[in-house]
Scaffold this motif. Structure first.
Motif, short mmCIF file in Angstrom:
data_model
loop_
_atom_site.label_atom_id
_atom_site.label_comp_id
_atom_site.label_asym_id
_atom_site.label_seq_id
_atom_site.Cartn_x
_atom_site.Cartn_y
_atom_site.Cartn_z
N TYR A 120 0.82 -1.21 0.17
CA TYR A 120 0.13 -0.16 0.11
C TYR A 120 0.76 1.42 0.15
CZ TYR A 120 -3.19 -3.59 1.20
OH TYR A 120 -3.96 -4.93 1.40
N LYS A 121 1.78 1.10 0.82
CA LYS A 121 2.80 2.33 0.86
C LYS A 121 3.43 2.93 -0.59
CE LYS A 121 6.13 3.25 3.67
NZ LYS A 121 7.27 2.57 4.43
N GLU A 122 3.84 1.64 -1.34
CA GLU A 122 4.36 1.97 -2.72
C GLU A 122 3.24 2.27 -3.42
OE1 GLU A 122 4.89 -0.88 -0.70
OE2 GLU A 122 6.90 -1.15 -0.81
N THR A 123 2.04 1.91 -3.46
CA THR A 123 1.05 2.50 -4.30
C THR A 123 0.83 3.75 -4.02
OG1 THR A 123 -0.25 0.56 -3.57
CG2 THR A 123 -1.36 1.99 -4.85
N ILE A 124 1.09 4.59 -2.89
CA ILE A 124 0.81 5.99 -2.68
C ILE A 124 1.92 6.79 -3.25
CG2 ILE A 124 0.72 7.50 -0.93
CD1 ILE A 124 -1.10 5.66 0.73
N GLU A 125 3.19 6.15 -3.05
CA GLU A 125 4.40 6.81 -3.28
C GLU A 125 4.55 6.66 -4.79
OE1 GLU A 125 7.04 5.10 0.27
OE2 GLU A 125 7.59 4.29 -1.62
N LEU A 126 4.11 5.73 -5.61
CA LEU A 126 4.17 5.94 -6.94
C LEU A 126 2.94 7.03 -7.39
CD1 LEU A 126 4.68 5.15 -9.76
CD2 LEU A 126 3.11 3.33 -9.78
N PHE A 127 1.70 7.13 -6.53
CA PHE A 127 1.07 8.18 -6.80
C PHE A 127 1.44 9.56 -6.74
CE2 PHE A 127 -3.11 10.62 -6.16
CZ PHE A 127 -3.75 10.75 -7.17
N GLU A 128 2.26 9.50 -5.74
CA GLU A 128 2.81 11.08 -5.48
C GLU A 128 3.76 11.24 -6.59
OE1 GLU A 128 2.23 12.92 -3.04
OE2 GLU A 128 0.74 11.60 -2.20
N LEU A 129 4.72 10.27 -7.06
CA LEU A 129 5.61 10.24 -8.21
C LEU A 129 4.76 10.76 -9.38
CD1 LEU A 129 8.49 10.17 -8.84
CD2 LEU A 129 7.95 7.80 -9.88
N MET A 130 3.55 10.47 -9.62
CA MET A 130 3.09 10.64 -10.94
C MET A 130 2.60 12.18 -10.69
SD MET A 130 0.62 7.32 -10.93
CE MET A 130 -0.57 7.74 -12.04
N GLY A 131 2.07 12.66 -9.74
CA GLY A 131 1.58 14.14 -9.53
C GLY A 131 2.84 15.15 -9.61
N ALA A 132 4.22 14.70 -8.97
CA ALA A 132 5.24 15.35 -9.03
C ALA A 132 5.69 15.49 -10.46
CB ALA A 132 6.35 14.89 -8.12
#
Ligand SMILES: [Zn+2]
Ligand SMILES: [Zn+2]
Length: 815
Positions: A120-132
């Motif tokens: 789950y943490k990786e899911t959120i991190e990737l989404f953050e990266l997508m935004g950034a």
């Protein structure tokens, strides 16, 4: 990437033709691939068909690289999906990272991969990266991340995701809509959920189910039913899931009529054969105590799943029909369907309920053979069962072998030790639990409070109290009542009273009873009666226990008339029929006060077979008031019930000794010797520093025994100078007078008092708790000691508290 070997190479070139001839591409994914180049189409179909082993996916991947199409977006996203489905997230991420500007479709593959592998943490991190990185996202991306937030219980981040979805106008999608509703419902934010729901343009049954299910989980049953009606009015046909939620709501409201009506609706909507709905109905009827209805729903189920078997078995256990549950278990085994940990847990709970150790052991065998003995919940249920059956050896055996133990496991073991009288071991276990870093819950701490009360350990009790305060558990009525009981039993009646009188404390009848019992034990009978009248004034109804506490309070304070009135008012004013305990207390009250004949008449009039307790009370009265005739009758009766109880012989011999009938005393001693009976050894506990010290009668092996002897020797001469004469009538051994006196001076409370004098500051209070009733001579000696050493001494014996101050005892020699 390893190059494919010859075999896979061949296989790769053989398969596509066969595959292409049989399948149309539209079945691979809902997208239309016809516009894609032919080699891409070929790899897609290969991945679709052969992604079940890592080896084949790797081979296809190698071919993709060889054919220089590894940068193709759609192909990469399928490759990511194939690797993720095999749990190979590292390989999936490598493919993902090869694409410099991934589009949402590829990102979503990766997000979904993380989500389905519980990263789950990786899911959120990737989404953050997508935004950034400004890669863009769509409603699917938000859906995946929102689910990850729910798993991580991260409400704040989830809200941010929803806000971003709204900013990018991707929140109109109905899948995301359902997800958002689920999200808000999970965190109990019903208003936000409703807002999202109301704004949704197209709402399918899944959305409605999310809302209704959320309300039911949050126990908003009325809202759930209102929404259901709205749904019907909107022309949406309920699904099985809708009906499951409604059935659960009926269980929650405990409304059988409503439940039957919903059952009717299930049939109206043609869901009468659905397994999920049936299972929910069985559960509902069981919760409402209608096990026959539950059984008939179960019987007509066309296809019974293991879940439905488990629900009906658990239903029987909940309704205390343990053996019916076992019958069903036998049937389940006969169907050949097998069982799982859920089945066994219910049955174990059933065995614990009826303390059926044998069946429990049989289940233990099943667990062992099925290899289920690594399941924490199951082993915890086993520990609980053995503890409740008093089989501590078995409980410890299971407990010690468990690799993972949670707080419930530790608590089950601790409660087991505490309830089987091993309070010290329970406290020791708590120490270990802390060492292993397991945080105690409210049940653990309360059971420790009971241990401290049992041991009379005020210091430990206080530290558990502090812990309860720290965790915010101390204000709960059950916990507070346990603390009141503990302080009273540890001799600090004033502090118990302070806790009780705290205005913020919402007392129940058990709290009142505890305080009344506390006053009774401390010989404060008038206070106990005052409290009872206050309780009535506040409109509370007394129960059976209230009268046991009151009668025993009267008995310890010699309040005969008040006790008599209470005993009569029990049935006439409060409609409570006196049971054996009440009779025992009342007989105790009468016979202590010297009304032995009246007590005997009362016993003869008792509406049921006289119990041991009643006659023990009578016998004790006879001892106090030297009534030999009735005393002998009582002792005879008691010995006819149990000829091996040394206490009765001792009491009887005390009666003869009081009457100076030495021949009879000798006879009794002979009987005891002949039957190999020994007096239960006296044991006194005293708390010094953080340590609880135990002293046994006659013991001289204590490290401090030289100093203890010296102190007792000095006390003896000081007491004799003040006129103390030893009373040796309670010494049963056939020895001369000097030896008898010597053995009196080795009674456990005297050893403990001497140890207390040695190790506590001058003038401080000494607290002792003793397993047996304090003997007459020790009572006299302790009174003298309190005067000579100018100390307050509190002794809790098997019956009550004695506060010794300046040569007097709070019991007024009435115990
Ligand atoms: Zn004694
Ligand atoms: Zn006393």
């Amino acid at each position: 990437m390893p190059s494919p070997n010859l075999n896979t190479h061949n296989f790769l070139y053989k398969v596509p033709f066969k595959f292409l001839s049989l399948h149309s591409f539209s079945s691979i994914n809902n997208a239309n691939f016809n516009h894609l180049p032919l080699d891409i189409q070929r790899f897609l179909s290969l991945l679709h068909e052969f992604s079940n082993t890592l080896l084949s996916v790797k081979s296809i991947h190698a071919q993709i690289i060889t054919n220089s199409v590894s940068k193709h977006h759609f192909l990469s996203s399928n490759l990511v999906r194939s690797y993720s489905e095999l749990g190979c997230l590292g390989l999936a991420r490598k493919v993902f990272d090869k694409i410099p500007q991934p589009k949402p479709i590829l990102c979503n593959s990766m997000l979904n991969g993380y989500l389905r592998n519980q990263c789950y943490k990786e899911t959120i991190e990737l989404f953050e990266l997508m935004g950034a990185s400004d890669w863009g996202f769509d409603s699917y991306s938000c859906n995946f991340v929102l689910k990850a937030c729910m798993e991580l219980e991260d409400y704040e981040r989830g809200r941010e995701v929803i806000k971003r979805a709204a900013d990018h106008r991707v929140d109109g999608d109905k899948f995301l809509g359902s997800s958002m509703v689920n999200f808000f419902m999970k965190f109990g934010d019903f208003d936000s959920a409703r807002l999202v729901f109301n704004q949704m343009i197209s709402r399918d049954v899944v959305c409605w189910n999310s809302m209704i299910g959320g309300y039911v989980k949050g126990c908003y049953y009325v809202a759930a039913f209102d929404l259901f009606l709205e749904m019907i009015l909107c022309g949406v046909r309920p699904s099985a899931i809708t009906m499951v939620s409604l059935v659960q709501a009926c269980g929650g409201t405990r409304n059988l009529e409503l439940g039957k009506r919903v059952h009717g609706l299930v049939l109206v909507f043609g869901l009468g054969t659905d397994v999920l709905v049936h299972t929910a109905l069985i559960d509902m009827y069981s919760k409402l105590g209608e096990h026959e209805r539950a059984q008939s729903v179960f019987d007509i189920m066309p296809a019974k799943t293991l879940v439905s078997w488990n629900v009906i078995i658990s239903g029987y256990v909940q309704n205390c029909l343990v053996y019916e549950a076992f019958d069903l278990f036998q049937k389940l085994i006969l169907t050949g369907g097998g069982f799982d940990s859920g089945t066994i847990i219910s049955l174990l709970q059933g065995c614990a309920q009826v303390a059926d150790l044998e069946s429990g052991k049989v289940l233990h065998g099943y667990i062992f053979r099925k290899g289920l003995d690594i399941n924490v919940i199951l082993c915890t249920a086993l520990v609980d069962l053995y503890s409740k059956c008093g089989a501590l050896k078995e409980a410890t055996f299971v407990f010690d072998r468990m690799k993972n133990r949670n707080v419930i496991t530790w608590t089950a073991m601790l409660v087991g030790l505490a309830q089987n009288g091993h309070a010290e071991d329970a406290i020791r276990l708590f120490g270990k639990m802390q060492e292993e870093g397991v945080t105690a819950n409210s049940t653990t701490l309360v059971s420790l409070v009971h241990c401290c009360a049992h041991l009379g350990s005020l210091k430990k009790g206080r530290s558990v109290h502090a812990r309860l305060l720290r965790h915010g558990y101390a204000f709960d009525v059950v916990n507070r009542t346990a603390l009141i009981d503990m302080y009273a039993k540890c001799g600090n009646i004033n502090y118990a009273e302070r806790l009780f009188e705290d205005v913020s404390f919402l007392k129940d009848v058990i709290s009142w009873n505890s305080m009344i019992t506390g006053y009774g034990m401390h010989g404060q009978g008038h206070k106990a009666l005052d409290l009872y009248h206050r309780m009535l004034d506040e409109g509370l109804k007394p129960n059976k226990t209230t009268f046991v506490s009151l009668l025993s309070a009267c008995s310890h304070s010699g309040l005969v008339d008040q006790g008599r009135r209470l005993f009569l008012s029990m049935e006439s004013d409060h409609n409570i029929r006196a049971n054996e305990k009440h009779y025992a207390c009342y007989v105790d009250l009468l016979s202590r006060a010297g009304h032995i004949e009246e007590a005997e008449v009362l016993i003869n009039q008792m509406p049921f077979q006289s119990s041991r307790e009643v006659f023990e009370a009578l016998l004790n009265g006879c001892r106090m008031h030297k009534n030999i005739d009735i005393g002998i009758k009582a002792a005879d009766y008691l010995l006819s019930l149990d000829a091996t109880n040394p206490g009765i012989y001792i009491m009887l011999s005390n009666i003869y000794a009081e009457a100076r009938r030495w021949d009879a005393v000798d006879h009794i001693r002979g009987l005891m010797r002949g039957r190999g009976l020994k007096k239960t050894p006296g044991c006194s506990l005293i708390e010094v520093g953080k340590q609880l010290h135990a002293f046994f009668a006659g013991e001289d092996s204590h490290p401090n025994s030289v100093e203890i002897d010296r102190i007792l020797e000095n006390l003896k001469s000081e007491l004799e100078a003040l006129g103390y004469v030893p009373d040796t009538s309670c010494v049963l051994r056939d020895v001369d007078e000097a030896m008898k006196i010597k053995s009196l001076w080795r009674h456990s409370e005297r050893l403990a008092i001497a140890f207390g004098l040695l190790h506590t500051p001058a003038g401080s209070l000494i607290r002792i708790s003793k397993n047996l009733r304090v003997c007459g001579d020790c009572h006299t000696v302790t009174k003298y000691i309190s005067k000579v050493v100018k100390r307050e001494i509190i002794v809790r014996d098997a019956n009550r508290f004695h506060h010794f101050v300046d040569g007097k005892c709070s019991c007024n020699d009435y115990w």
